[in-house]
Design a protein around this motif. Sequence first.
Motif, PDB file in Angstrom:
ATOM      1  N   GLU A  68      57.301 -47.712 -15.437  1.00 48.98           N
ATOM      2  CA  GLU A  68      56.396 -48.136 -16.511  1.00 48.98           C
ATOM      3  C   GLU A  68      57.182 -48.732 -17.666  1.00 48.98           C
ATOM      4  N   GLN A 112      36.889 -62.758  -5.031  1.00 46.85           N
ATOM      5  CA  GLN A 112      36.718 -64.103  -4.496  1.00 46.85           C
ATOM      6  C   GLN A 112      37.979 -64.914  -4.727  1.00 46.85           C
ATOM      7  N   ARG A 124      31.288 -51.551  -9.253  1.00 44.14           N
ATOM      8  CA  ARG A 124      31.800 -52.190  -8.027  1.00 44.14           C
ATOM      9  C   ARG A 124      31.840 -51.154  -6.919  1.00 44.14           C
ATOM     10  N   ALA A 160      45.568 -66.078 -12.819  1.00 46.79           N
ATOM     11  CA  ALA A 160      46.820 -65.308 -12.830  1.00 46.79           C
ATOM     12  C   ALA A 160      47.770 -65.838 -11.750  1.00 46.79           C
ATOM     13  N   LEU A 199      51.466 -63.636 -18.577  1.00 48.62           N
ATOM     14  CA  LEU A 199      50.618 -64.364 -17.629  1.00 48.62           C
ATOM     15  C   LEU A 199      49.369 -63.544 -17.286  1.00 48.62           C
ATOM     16  N   GLY A 200      48.388 -64.201 -16.677  1.00 51.16           N
ATOM     17  CA  GLY A 200      47.195 -63.525 -16.160  1.00 51.16           C
ATOM     18  C   GLY A 200      46.411 -62.789 -17.241  1.00 51.16           C
ATOM     19  N   ASP A 201      45.898 -61.609 -16.875  1.00 56.03           N
ATOM     20  CA  ASP A 201      45.063 -60.857 -17.811  1.00 56.03           C
ATOM     21  C   ASP A 201      45.827 -60.438 -19.066  1.00 56.03           C
ATOM     22  N   LEU A 223      48.140 -59.186  -8.964  1.00 54.27           N
ATOM     23  CA  LEU A 223      48.093 -60.444  -8.217  1.00 54.27           C
ATOM     24  C   LEU A 223      48.903 -61.528  -8.918  1.00 54.27           C
ATOM     25  N   SER A 232      52.534 -48.058 -11.346  1.00 54.44           N
ATOM     26  CA  SER A 232      51.973 -47.108 -10.373  1.00 54.44           C
ATOM     27  C   SER A 232      53.059 -46.605  -9.428  1.00 54.44           C
ATOM     28  N   PRO A 289      34.366 -61.858 -15.443  1.00 56.77           N
ATOM     29  CA  PRO A 289      34.585 -62.316 -14.054  1.00 56.77           C
ATOM     30  C   PRO A 289      33.474 -63.235 -13.525  1.00 56.77           C
ATOM     31  N   ASP A 346      51.417 -57.514 -16.960  1.00 54.58           N
ATOM     32  CA  ASP A 346      50.974 -56.117 -16.976  1.00 54.58           C
ATOM     33  C   ASP A 346      49.502 -55.958 -17.341  1.00 54.58           C
ATOM     34  N   VAL A 384      28.578 -55.935  -6.546  1.00 55.40           N
ATOM     35  CA  VAL A 384      28.949 -55.837  -7.970  1.00 55.40           C
ATOM     36  C   VAL A 384      27.668 -55.918  -8.787  1.00 55.40           C
TER      37      VAL A 384
HETATM   38  C1  LIG Z   1      34.189 -56.617 -11.718  1.00 52.63           C
HETATM   39  C2  LIG Z   1      35.317 -57.603 -11.595  1.00 52.63           C
HETATM   40  C3  LIG Z   1      35.242 -58.590 -10.625  1.00 52.63           C
HETATM   41  C4  LIG Z   1      36.253 -59.560 -10.530  1.00 52.63           C
HETATM   42  N1  LIG Z   1      36.137 -60.534  -9.597  1.00 52.63           N
HETATM   43  C5  LIG Z   1      37.075 -61.505  -9.524  1.00 52.63           C
HETATM   44  C6  LIG Z   1      36.996 -62.528  -8.545  1.00 52.63           C
HETATM   45  O1  LIG Z   1      36.069 -62.552  -7.735  1.00 52.63           O
HETATM   46  N2  LIG Z   1      37.946 -63.507  -8.519  1.00 52.63           N
HETATM   47  C7  LIG Z   1      38.998 -63.509  -9.403  1.00 52.63           C
HETATM   48  O2  LIG Z   1      39.834 -64.427  -9.349  1.00 52.63           O
HETATM   49  N3  LIG Z   1      39.111 -62.536 -10.342  1.00 52.63           N
HETATM   50  C8  LIG Z   1      38.194 -61.534 -10.417  1.00 52.63           C
HETATM   51  N4  LIG Z   1      38.320 -60.543 -11.327  1.00 52.63           N
HETATM   52  C9  LIG Z   1      39.439 -60.576 -12.288  1.00 52.63           C
HETATM   53  C10 LIG Z   1      40.741 -60.108 -11.685  1.00 52.63           C
HETATM   54  O3  LIG Z   1      40.606 -58.842 -11.096  1.00 52.63           O
HETATM   55  C11 LIG Z   1      41.845 -60.072 -12.760  1.00 52.63           C
HETATM   56  O4  LIG Z   1      41.735 -61.183 -13.609  1.00 52.63           O
HETATM   57  C12 LIG Z   1      43.211 -60.096 -12.094  1.00 52.63           C
HETATM   58  O5  LIG Z   1      43.361 -58.996 -11.234  1.00 52.63           O
HETATM   59  C13 LIG Z   1      44.324 -60.114 -13.141  1.00 52.63           C
HETATM   60  O6  LIG Z   1      45.566 -60.082 -12.493  1.00 52.63           O
HETATM   61  P1  LIG Z   1      46.882 -59.666 -13.278  1.00 52.63           P
HETATM   62  O7  LIG Z   1      47.978 -59.716 -12.280  1.00 52.63           O
HETATM   63  O8  LIG Z   1      46.981 -60.468 -14.520  1.00 52.63           O
HETATM   64  O9  LIG Z   1      46.614 -58.182 -13.761  1.00 52.63           O
HETATM   65  P2  LIG Z   1      46.360 -56.853 -12.894  1.00 52.63           P
HETATM   66  O10 LIG Z   1      45.808 -57.176 -11.563  1.00 52.63           O
HETATM   67  O11 LIG Z   1      45.601 -55.941 -13.788  1.00 52.63           O
HETATM   68  O12 LIG Z   1      47.819 -56.270 -12.652  1.00 52.63           O
HETATM   69  C14 LIG Z   1      48.583 -55.684 -13.670  1.00 52.63           C
HETATM   70  C15 LIG Z   1      49.634 -54.783 -13.013  1.00 52.63           C
HETATM   71  O13 LIG Z   1      50.539 -54.331 -14.011  1.00 52.63           O
HETATM   72  C16 LIG Z   1      50.750 -52.935 -13.872  1.00 52.63           C
HETATM   73  N5  LIG Z   1      51.104 -52.425 -15.220  1.00 52.63           N
HETATM   74  C17 LIG Z   1      50.292 -52.282 -16.284  1.00 52.63           C
HETATM   75  N6  LIG Z   1      51.002 -51.831 -17.349  1.00 52.63           N
HETATM   76  C18 LIG Z   1      52.292 -51.719 -16.942  1.00 52.63           C
HETATM   77  C19 LIG Z   1      53.503 -51.326 -17.586  1.00 52.63           C
HETATM   78  N7  LIG Z   1      53.519 -50.949 -18.876  1.00 52.63           N
HETATM   79  N8  LIG Z   1      54.667 -51.320 -16.866  1.00 52.63           N
HETATM   80  C20 LIG Z   1      54.669 -51.707 -15.556  1.00 52.63           C
HETATM   81  N9  LIG Z   1      53.533 -52.084 -14.896  1.00 52.63           N
HETATM   82  C21 LIG Z   1      52.368 -52.097 -15.580  1.00 52.63           C
HETATM   83  C22 LIG Z   1      49.424 -52.414 -13.337  1.00 52.63           C
HETATM   84  O14 LIG Z   1      49.580 -51.159 -12.683  1.00 52.63           O
HETATM   85  C23 LIG Z   1      49.020 -53.544 -12.375  1.00 52.63           C
HETATM   86  O15 LIG Z   1      49.575 -53.363 -11.087  1.00 52.63           O
HETATM   87  C24 LIG Z   1      37.360 -59.520 -11.431  1.00 52.63           C
HETATM   88  C25 LIG Z   1      37.464 -58.492 -12.373  1.00 52.63           C
HETATM   89  C26 LIG Z   1      36.451 -57.535 -12.452  1.00 52.63           C
HETATM   90  C27 LIG Z   1      36.579 -56.436 -13.467  1.00 52.63           C
END
Ligand SMILES: Cc1cc2nc3c(=O)[nH]c(=O)nc-3n(C[C@H](O)[C@H](O)[C@H](O)COP(=O)(O)OP(=O)(O)OC[C@H]3O[C@@H](n4cnc5c(N)ncnc54)[C@H](O)[C@@H]3O)c2cc1C
Length: 428
Positions: free
Chosen positions: A130, A45, A179, A310, A292-294, A10, A34, A301, A153, A228
């Motif tokens: 990857e 949410q 979940r 993110a 950025l993000g996670d 996201l 992926s 959460p 990532d 959840v």
């Molecule tokens: C139980 C639970 C409930 C949650 N509920 C909420 C909620 O209600 N609201 C909310 O805002 N957040 C919620 N979150 C948190 C949210 O899901 C994450 O914070 C968010 O998805 C992080 O986004 P991101 O883009 O940083 O990482 P991710 O969504 O993890 O995306 C990372 C992407 O990078 C790709 N990737 C990884 N490594 C590599 C690599 N080496 N090369 C290329 N690609 C790679 C992965 O395949 C993935 O597509 C929840 C989390 C959990 C566990």
Amino acid sequence: MHVVIAGAGLGGLSCAIACRKCDPPLKVTILERSPEFQPIGAGIQLPPNATRIMEQYGLLETLKDVGAVVMQNHTLRRYSTGEVIVNKPLGARAKQIYGAEWMVIHRADYQRVLLQHAQNLGAEIQTGAEVEKVCLILKDGQRVYGDAVIGADGLWSVTREHVLGRPSPPVETGDLAYRGTFTRSQLRQLNDEKVNKLLDDSNIQVWLGPEKHVVFYPVRNGTEFNLVLIRPDNLPSNVRTFHGNLEEMKDDFEGWDPTLRTLISCLSSALKWKLCHHSELETWVKDSVALLGDASHPTLPYQAQGAAMAVEDGAVIGFLLGRLQGNPVLWSEESGKDAITTTLKLYEKLRKQRTTVNVLGAVQARVFYHLPDGSEQLERDRLLSELPESRWESRSKWNWGDAEYQQALLGFDTLADAAEHSHKLFEG
Ligand SMILES: Cc1cc2nc3c(=O)[nH]c(=O)nc-3n(C[C@H](O)[C@H](O)[C@H](O)COP(=O)(O)OP(=O)(O)OC[C@H]3O[C@@H](n4cnc5c(N)ncnc54)[C@H](O)[C@@H]3O)c2cc1C
């Protein structure tokens, strides 16, 4: 300017959209590990600070078209009886005070909408790509070049290692989440009056109990529901996700509200997720690479803010890089690299305090949600039950009920903030 984004989650997709929305658009390549986009995850949410960005991207109606539901209330319940402790109105009130609605959606639908929009705007996506090392060498040996590289990532980021110059795995919090989702018709078949009432309300329902809590809300236009279950982590430390054991889940919530137990017994499968977070990283930026993000600030959460943060990060990066590209003095062939580093450092400065407060807020929410039965819990419930009378404008020792904390978290206009604080850099 060419921006290479590692990860089409996201946050990465939000960044791609923001980069392509600049005038003129930046060239964007997203590298996603992926091989194809799987419908991973369950409900998610979108608090008002996330829906505000979606509105700025022009995507609010599209999200509703694919089944996002606007939440009317946030209801906290006592774990053992299901009795309502407090009902926080969201609906029109969220829009009025925070300037945007509170929505819920299936994560897969959210990701699909962002992906399609990024592609429609001209972002190039490579799947099965990857990233292994940053100067961007892919596993298959292919090298990818970009003026700026964004590590989106996720929790187990490899870009983070590059930026810090050392491994820095996320920290286990000691909690895990099951979940799972079920369909409305599956739940209707139960013919249970109390379950039917839950289905009819567009509310975020939360049961608070010692060491555990449970969240339930509709997704996909209310044709499906998301459950959840949070409990102490019992996964081995090297396991990130695992198939949940349904019997274990039922046993874990023995003695809880019978209506909730009915819901749990309806789940046919659930994934178990280890919950991790990260203390503040010393930096998110190295030369022309930024996290950025996670990848930079994973969080529990418990405030529903991980994806929201993110998405905000991505919006800010795109906005700032667009402004840089539009400044011919700063963005020139000779000084471009330095200017990118300066711009990404500004992004880090704008975002770090807000995301740190957010990660710590989720830690406080864990204490708040998981109080053991006793005097502190009774005091919490009493304070919460008094909130509606003060029309939600008062201070509280708990962030959930504190008007000022909530306003700063949910009413913040990320892009307006970035515009204001980047003025000096880009306009002199
Ligand atoms: C139980 C639970 C409930 C949650 N509920 C909420 C909620 O209600 N609201 C909310 O805002 N957040 C919620 N979150 C948190 C949210 O899901 C994450 O914070 C968010 O998805 C992080 O986004 P991101 O883009 O940083 O990482 P991710 O969504 O993890 O995306 C990372 C992407 O990078 C790709 N990737 C990884 N490594 C590599 C690599 N080496 N090369 C290329 N690609 C790679 C992965 O395949 C993935 O597509 C929840 C989390 C959990 C566990």
